[in-house]
Each structure stands twice: as structure tokens, then as C-alpha cells.
Motif scaffolding. Structure first.
Motif, short mmCIF file in Angstrom:
data_model
loop_
_atom_site.label_atom_id
_atom_site.label_comp_id
_atom_site.label_asym_id
_atom_site.label_seq_id
_atom_site.Cartn_x
_atom_site.Cartn_y
_atom_site.Cartn_z
N ARG A 147 -0.45 -8.29 -5.83
CA ARG A 147 -0.86 -6.57 -5.66
C ARG A 147 -2.32 -6.55 -5.24
N ALA A 148 -2.53 -6.00 -4.01
CA ALA A 148 -3.94 -6.01 -3.57
C ALA A 148 -4.45 -7.45 -3.15
N PHE A 149 -3.72 -8.44 -2.93
CA PHE A 149 -4.14 -9.72 -2.72
C PHE A 149 -4.79 -10.11 -1.38
N SER A 150 -3.68 -10.06 -0.52
CA SER A 150 -4.05 -10.23 0.94
C SER A 150 -2.96 -9.65 1.75
N GLU A 151 -3.09 -9.93 3.09
CA GLU A 151 -1.96 -9.46 3.96
C GLU A 151 -0.88 -10.31 3.74
N LEU A 152 0.54 -9.60 4.11
CA LEU A 152 1.55 -10.36 3.89
C LEU A 152 1.58 -12.08 4.35
N GLY A 180 0.84 -0.24 -0.07
CA GLY A 180 0.98 1.02 -0.10
C GLY A 180 2.03 1.78 0.85
N VAL A 181 1.31 2.34 1.84
CA VAL A 181 2.50 2.55 3.02
C VAL A 181 3.05 1.51 3.68
N TYR A 182 4.34 1.88 4.10
CA TYR A 182 5.07 0.78 4.81
C TYR A 182 4.13 -0.29 5.56
N VAL A 233 11.36 -1.56 -0.92
CA VAL A 233 11.87 -0.66 -1.82
C VAL A 233 10.66 0.35 -1.86
N PRO A 234 11.03 1.59 -1.38
CA PRO A 234 10.09 2.59 -1.83
C PRO A 234 9.84 3.09 -3.27
N LEU A 235 8.77 3.14 -3.73
CA LEU A 235 8.34 3.31 -5.26
C LEU A 235 7.70 4.56 -5.20
N THR A 236 8.22 5.39 -6.40
CA THR A 236 7.49 6.48 -6.75
C THR A 236 6.85 6.26 -7.91
N VAL A 237 5.56 6.38 -7.90
CA VAL A 237 4.93 6.41 -9.31
C VAL A 237 4.41 7.38 -9.90
N PRO A 238 4.72 7.78 -11.05
CA PRO A 238 4.37 9.25 -11.60
C PRO A 238 3.02 9.35 -11.48
N GLY A 239 2.48 10.72 -11.15
CA GLY A 239 1.26 11.09 -11.04
C GLY A 239 0.27 10.45 -10.07
N LEU A 240 0.70 9.59 -9.33
CA LEU A 240 -0.03 8.79 -8.47
C LEU A 240 -0.29 9.60 -7.20
N GLY A 241 0.87 10.32 -6.61
CA GLY A 241 0.47 10.96 -5.28
C GLY A 241 0.36 10.04 -4.09
N ALA A 242 0.93 8.93 -4.01
CA ALA A 242 0.51 7.81 -2.85
C ALA A 242 1.76 7.10 -2.65
N GLU A 243 1.96 6.88 -1.31
CA GLU A 243 2.88 5.90 -1.12
C GLU A 243 3.03 4.50 -1.59
N ARG A 244 4.07 3.95 -2.01
CA ARG A 244 3.98 2.50 -2.63
C ARG A 244 5.17 1.97 -2.11
N HIS A 245 5.18 0.68 -1.82
CA HIS A 245 6.53 0.06 -1.34
C HIS A 245 6.43 -1.57 -2.20
N LEU A 246 7.65 -2.18 -2.22
CA LEU A 246 7.57 -3.41 -2.76
C LEU A 246 8.33 -4.04 -1.65
N ILE A 247 7.46 -4.95 -1.22
CA ILE A 247 8.14 -5.54 0.25
C ILE A 247 8.64 -6.77 -0.26
N ILE A 248 10.08 -7.39 -0.20
CA ILE A 248 10.70 -8.61 -0.79
C ILE A 248 11.02 -9.37 0.34
N VAL A 249 10.22 -10.51 0.36
CA VAL A 249 10.34 -11.59 1.58
C VAL A 249 10.99 -12.81 1.10
N GLU A 250 11.83 -13.38 2.03
CA GLU A 250 12.47 -14.65 1.69
C GLU A 250 12.15 -15.66 2.69
N LYS A 251 12.10 -16.95 2.59
CA LYS A 251 11.79 -17.95 3.56
C LYS A 251 13.09 -18.35 4.16
N SER A 252 13.23 -18.40 5.45
CA SER A 252 14.75 -18.94 5.88
C SER A 252 14.79 -20.26 6.25
#
Ligand SMILES: C[S@@+](CC[C@H](N)C(=O)[O-])C[C@H]1O[C@@H](n2cnc3c(N)ncnc32)[C@H](O)[C@@H]1O
Length: 211
Positions: free
Chosen positions: A145-150, A172-174, A192-211
Motif C-alpha cells: 500500500r503506497a509503496f511504489s508503482e506496479l 487509489g483510482v484505477y 477489485v473496486p473497493l468501497t471504504v466506509p467514510g473515505l469518499g475516494a476511489e480504491r482498487h485492489l490490483i491482483i497480478v500474477e507472473k505468467s
């Protein structure tokens, strides 16, 4: 920090936590607020924002972790998301062992103190640069979380993962641009779009695999 707001937020996230988890979450927020003055752990000072921006934001990913048993949190700072996740999964079967990897000594020391005060047996704090971590056993998933770019995240952490393991990037945003810059042998398997109660900002969980 309101216990009622926390309870409502957890209910909105659909999370049923162990009996003592809410108390431990509030205790962790209090520790963050107390030691922030000394260790500069987060720019957030307001107690209500601490709850939404840090605790509920961290816990929003919990339903999407799956049945994993070994998780690494890379660049965990003041213990986010690893400490809320460790609190929320105490007593879980199968046990979720979480390794927190943080290079800054004072931040890792804060986490170690929080682990002891909150009795988080499943959390291991490693005061290391992630590049230097050589785990005895590989991890099922690596989160940040907030570590680096993908592209940097997958590049710096791929040695930690078992074959078929997953990178979980809390964003945050996609992040179209970051996804476009992923090396060719990595692919997004779910966003995965996430809705965090009370946050009022976009959140996403981006799930990546190595192929
Ligand atoms: C912006 S902070 C985010 C902290 C936390 N994940 C959060 O969401 O509040 C990024 C953290 O990554 C740590 N960090 C940066 N490079 C690192 C590396 N190579 N290995 C381990 N930790 C690193 C920094 O010390 C910092 O605490």
C-alpha cells in the motif's frame, strides 16, 4: 476515535472479526497517534481520518485475500495494512502468517512494539530492504500500500513469491498507466473496486500474477 464508527465501518465492509479485534484496532490507532509525533509514521493526525484512511482502508482488502497462509507486506511503514490484517485474522484457520518488511528502523521498531503490546503472534516484523529478504519459505501473496508503482512492486518482490503466487497492490483510482507499464510476463488477473466506509475516494485492489 469512535468505537461506534469503527463497528459501523466493519459492518459495512461485511467483516466479522474475533471478539477482541475492535479493541485491538482502536488500541493500534491510539499507538499510531501517540508515536506519530516521535516517529513520523503518517501524515494523518485526525483520529477519525486515522480510522477511515488507515484502519478501514487496510481491512477492505481482507475479503479478497482468499485462503492464503503466508502473506508479506512490503514497505509497511507504520504497519499498514499488515497490523490491521494481523489483528483481524487472529485465530483464523488456516493460520495466516504475515511478514512485514520495512527498511526504516524506527518504523519497524514501532511495529515490533505494537506486535508485543497487541499480542500479534502471527506477525513477524523484518527491518530489511525487500531486495535483501530471503524467506525460508516463499509467500502465497505479497501486498503493498503506497509503496511504489506496479512495475517496481512486482520487480522488487517477485523473489518472495511461490510459483502461482499473487501480487496484491492497493491503489487509489484505477491505475491504467501503471498497468500499461507492467513487464510483459506479468498480467492483471483481477482489479477489485473497493468501497471504504467514510473515505469518499476511489480504491482498487490490483491482483497480478507472473505468467
Ligand atoms: C509511503 S510509505 C507507505 C507505508 C504504508 N504501507 C502505508 O500505507 O502507510 C512507503 C514505505 O516503504 C518503505 N520502503 C521503501 N523502499 C523500501 C524497500 N526497498 N524495502 C522495504 N521498505 C521500503 C519506506 O520506508 C516507507 O515506510
Amino acid at each position: 476515535m469512535s468505537a461506534v464508527t469503527l463497528e459501523r465501518g466493519l459492518a459495512e465492509l461485511g467483516l466479522e472479526l474475533p471478539a477482541d479485534a475492535q479493541g485491538k484496532l482502536l488500541a493500534f490507532a491510539a499507538l499510531l497517534a501517540k508515536w506519530n509525533k516521535v516517529y513520523n509514521l503518517t501524515s494523518i493526525r485526525d483520529a477519525g481520518q486515522m480510522l477511515t484512511h488507515h484502519l478501514l482502508d487496510s481491512l477492505a482488502v481482507l475479503p479478497h485475500l482468499g485462503d492464503i497462509e503466508r502473506l508479506a507486506d512490503v514497505g509497511s511503514g507504520g504497519g499498514l495494512p499488515c497490523i490491521p490484517l494481523a489483528i483481524a485474522t487472529q485465530g483464523r484457520e488456516p493460520v495466516l502468517a504475515i511478514s512485514s518488511i520495512e527498511t526504516v528502523n524506527k518504523k519497524a521498531s514501532f511495529q515490533q512494539q505494537a506486535k508485543i503490546e497487541l499480542g500479534l503472534a502471527t506477525l513477524t516484523v523484518l527491518n530489511e530492504r525487500v531486495e535483501n529478504v530471503r524467506p525460508d519459505r516463499p509467500f502465497d501473496a505479497v501486498i503493498s500500500r503506497a509503496f511504489s508503482e506496479l512495475a517496481d512492486f512486482v520487480g522488487l518482490t517477485q523473489h518472495l513469491l511461490r510459483p502461482g503466487g499473487r501480487f496484491l497492490a492497493m491503489k487509489g483510482v484505477y491505475p491504467d498507466d501503471e498497468i500499461a507499464r507492467l513487464p510483459a510476463n506479468f498480467r492483471v488477473v483481477e482489479a477489485v473496486p473497493l468501497t471504504v466506509p467514510g473515505l469518499g475516494a476511489e480504491r482498487h485492489l490490483i491482483i497480478v500474477e507472473k505468467s
